[in-house]
Design a protein around this motif. Structure first.
Motif, PDB file in Angstrom:
ATOM      1  N   THR A   1      41.562  29.800  36.589  1.00  0.00           N
ATOM      2  CA  THR A   1      41.262  29.791  35.030  1.00  0.00           C
ATOM      3  C   THR A   1      40.760  28.110  34.681  1.00  0.00           C
ATOM      4  OG1 THR A   1      42.621  31.596  34.741  1.00  0.00           O
ATOM      5  CG2 THR A   1      41.967  30.031  32.893  1.00  0.00           C
ATOM      6  N   ILE A   2      39.718  28.047  34.128  1.00  0.00           N
ATOM      7  CA  ILE A   2      39.107  26.581  33.870  1.00  0.00           C
ATOM      8  C   ILE A   2      40.089  25.926  32.788  1.00  0.00           C
ATOM      9  CG2 ILE A   2      37.119  25.186  33.400  1.00  0.00           C
ATOM     10  CD1 ILE A   2      35.488  27.666  34.558  1.00  0.00           C
ATOM     11  N   LEU A   3      40.625  24.896  33.128  1.00  0.00           N
ATOM     12  CA  LEU A   3      41.535  24.297  32.144  1.00  0.00           C
ATOM     13  C   LEU A   3      40.975  22.759  31.520  1.00  0.00           C
ATOM     14  CD1 LEU A   3      44.592  24.514  34.284  1.00  0.00           C
ATOM     15  CD2 LEU A   3      44.251  25.802  32.581  1.00  0.00           C
ATOM     16  N   THR A   4      39.996  22.304  32.469  1.00  0.00           N
ATOM     17  CA  THR A   4      39.412  21.124  31.870  1.00  0.00           C
ATOM     18  C   THR A   4      37.884  21.152  32.405  1.00  0.00           C
ATOM     19  OG1 THR A   4      39.786  19.549  33.698  1.00  0.00           O
ATOM     20  CG2 THR A   4      41.271  19.635  31.981  1.00  0.00           C
ATOM     21  N   TRP A   5      37.070  20.432  31.370  1.00  0.00           N
ATOM     22  CA  TRP A   5      35.611  20.429  31.635  1.00  0.00           C
ATOM     23  C   TRP A   5      34.994  18.959  31.549  1.00  0.00           C
ATOM     24  CZ3 TRP A   5      32.946  24.376  33.713  1.00  0.00           C
ATOM     25  CH2 TRP A   5      31.432  24.557  33.288  1.00  0.00           C
ATOM     26  N   ASN A   6      34.282  18.495  32.462  1.00  0.00           N
ATOM     27  CA  ASN A   6      33.602  17.045  32.105  1.00  0.00           C
ATOM     28  C   ASN A   6      31.926  17.389  31.664  1.00  0.00           C
ATOM     29  OD1 ASN A   6      32.607  17.806  34.487  1.00  0.00           O
ATOM     30  ND2 ASN A   6      32.702  15.510  35.195  1.00  0.00           N
TER      31      ASN A   6
END
Length: 128
Positions: free
Chosen positions: A31-36
């Protein structure tokens, strides 16, 4: 502000502002928690659209069906990291070649607690 806090803030900013690489933090299930900014630029999703989604969304339907994302996660769990170059899908459905590195993150007891996923868009010339 303490030196440790300053370093932590700088580290967060460094990752957030890199634009040539998608840098994603995922939990143990992907599951994606952070995104840049690089992830937004390469994959086309805004942060609020993608957080909470599973990273499998970036893979071609046939690769998802064959279990490639799960295989890469298992390899990263077993060996500490998994590398792959293949076709990926952007938000708008555009297909691109991506070079990825999934790295397992461990707690103090050595248990896998999450992953980082680094993606770089590559051209046909870079795949050689």
């Amino acid at each position: 502000m303490e030196k440790k806090e300053i370093l932590e803030k700088l580290h967060q900013r460094m990752i957030a502002e890199i634009q040539d690489y998608a840098i994603i933090l995922m939990d143990a299930e992907g599951t994606i928690l952070t995104w840049n900014k690089g992830a937004e630029k390469i994959k086309g999703y805004k942060e609020d659209e993608i957080l909470g989604q599973n990273f499998r969304i970036f893979y071609m339907p046939q690769d998802r069906q064959a279990g490639l994302p799960e295989q890469l996660i298992e390899l990263a769990k077993k060996e500490g990291r998994a590398r792959h170059i293949g076709r990926r899908v952007k938000k708008d459905g555009t297909i691109f070649w991506g070079s990825i590195l999934i790295t397992a993150l461990h707690d103090d007891d050595g248990e896998v607690i999450g992953f980082t996923k680094l993606t770089q868009e590559v051209s046909d010339n870079q795949k050689i």
